[in-house]
Write an enzyme that holds these catalytic residues in place. Structure first.
Site, PDB file in Angstrom:
ATOM      1  CE  LYS A 109      -5.559   2.398   7.015  1.00 62.34           C
ATOM      2  NZ  LYS A 109      -4.757   3.344   6.204  1.00 62.34           N
ATOM      3  NE  ARG A 143       1.110   8.481   5.751  1.00 62.49           N
ATOM      4  CZ  ARG A 143       2.236   8.083   6.306  1.00 62.49           C
ATOM      5  NH1 ARG A 143       3.074   8.958   6.824  1.00 62.49           N
ATOM      6  NH2 ARG A 143       2.546   6.798   6.343  1.00 62.49           N
ATOM      7  CD  GLU A 175      -2.494   1.386   2.663  1.00 59.98           C
ATOM      8  OE1 GLU A 175      -2.652   2.531   3.120  1.00 59.98           O
ATOM      9  OE2 GLU A 175      -2.859   0.342   3.255  1.00 59.98           O
TER      10      GLU A 175
END
Length: 327
Positions: free
Chosen positions: A135, A51, A47
């Protein structure tokens, strides 16, 4: 393939992998090296979080270098990031929270989205959007496994990828629950190893995590005997010599729990070795990556539909090897 089918396919793949490394890679040129390090450690998944600047380029490089790698985009907070992730080749998108607009945009593009949830209200929003996989973030801070179990009471169809505070030490606790598909975490790709470009170190952490997740343990050795009389005779010798109590069963005779004498020859030239694991399904996925194939037709399933027995094709020193699910 519908988005729903894609989500189910994604859940199946992520369930096999078990561990999803959450990656913040600042140096785009290291994308291929990092992908190889993960794969060499048994984790063919990543993943890549938005960011870090250039996350879409990292995704593109990874997927081009390894087309079979399951690469997703993390921290996807806008429709523009969704578009960039999909263009780069991301197979799925993940976010720390639930933004209905972003989720719908991604689903409309035909790509699975796993929003971050930590409350019943958010779960209901996800269900309203047609999602049953999400998630759970931040996992440990939001209540951990006890909270997941409690919300799965009323929300029986939801499946989760806990992320946030997941480590090698609590990984198996999460994975032991059938509503947890996989776990996300950054401990496998720590910033210090990325900064040092220590690819061997990352591979080592991956392999250690995979081995701990699978929890391989040898439980007994089975010997092929010609008939029931020979099986009992050998068991008597073990009991006489070592005090291993003889237990006669339908197809074999056990000496304690360590030795099994088959009443007639079964798999393996000399017999078989039984190895227990936390997940037969994940174990077979990893073993296939390591070059070992399952013996077709040898798989068995328990009452819950979980695979609990499977033999490997290859013999080890004249012994067949079969995996059993730990109890």
């Amino acid at each position: 393939m519908s988005v729903k089918d894609k989500i189910n396919a994604l859940v199946s793949e992520l369930g096999n992998v078990g561990i999803v490394p959450v990656i913040k890679l600042d140096k785009v040129d290291n994308a291929e090296k990092l992908a190889k390090a993960l794969r060499d450690g048994g984790i063919n998944c990543a993943e890549v979080t938005f960011r870090a600047k250039g996350a879409d380029e990292v995704i593109s490089r990874m997927t081009k270098a390894y087309p079979d790698m399951l690469v997703g985009a993390g921290t996807v907070l806008s429709c523009e990031q969704v578009d960039a992730a999909i263009k780069a080749g991301a197979r799925f998108c993940v976010a720390p929270g639930l933004n209905p607009k972003v989720v719908k945009h991604c689903l409309d593009k035909g790509v699975p989205f796993a929003p971050g949830l930590s409350s019943a209200s958010e779960i209901e929003q996800a269900l309203e959007l047609g999602l049953d996989f999400a998630k759970f973030f931040p996992a440990e801070q939001a209540g951990g496994l006890p909270y997941i179990k409690s919300v799965c009471g009323p929300y029986t169809t939801m499946r989760f990828m806990p992320t946030g505070g997941v480590t090698a030490d609590n990984l198996n606790s999460y994975l032991s629950y059938n509503k947890v598909v996989c776990c996300g975490g950054s401990w496998i790709v720590p910033n210090n190893l990325l900064a040092a470009e220590d690819w061997a170190g990352i591979t080592k952490l991956c392999r250690e995590a995979v081995d701990k997740m699978l929890g391989f343990t040898m439980v007994h050795v089975g010997l092929n005997c010609a008939d029931a009389a020979e099986a009992e005779s050998v068991a008597d010798e073990f009991e006489s010599a070592f005090g291993f109590e003889k237990k006669v069963g339908n197809s074999s005779v056990f000496s304690s729990t360590y030795m099994e004498m088959m009443k007639k020859p079964f798999h393996g030239k000399n017999g078989h070795i039984a190895i227990a694991t936390n997940s037969v399904t994940r174990a077979l996925y990893q073993l296939e990556k390591r070059g070992f194939k399952v013996m077709e037709g040898s798989q068995k399933f328990n009452a819950d539909g979980v695979m609990n027995v499977a033999y490997l094709e290859k013999e080890f020193g004249g012994f067949a090897v079969h995996l059993v699910l730990k109890k």
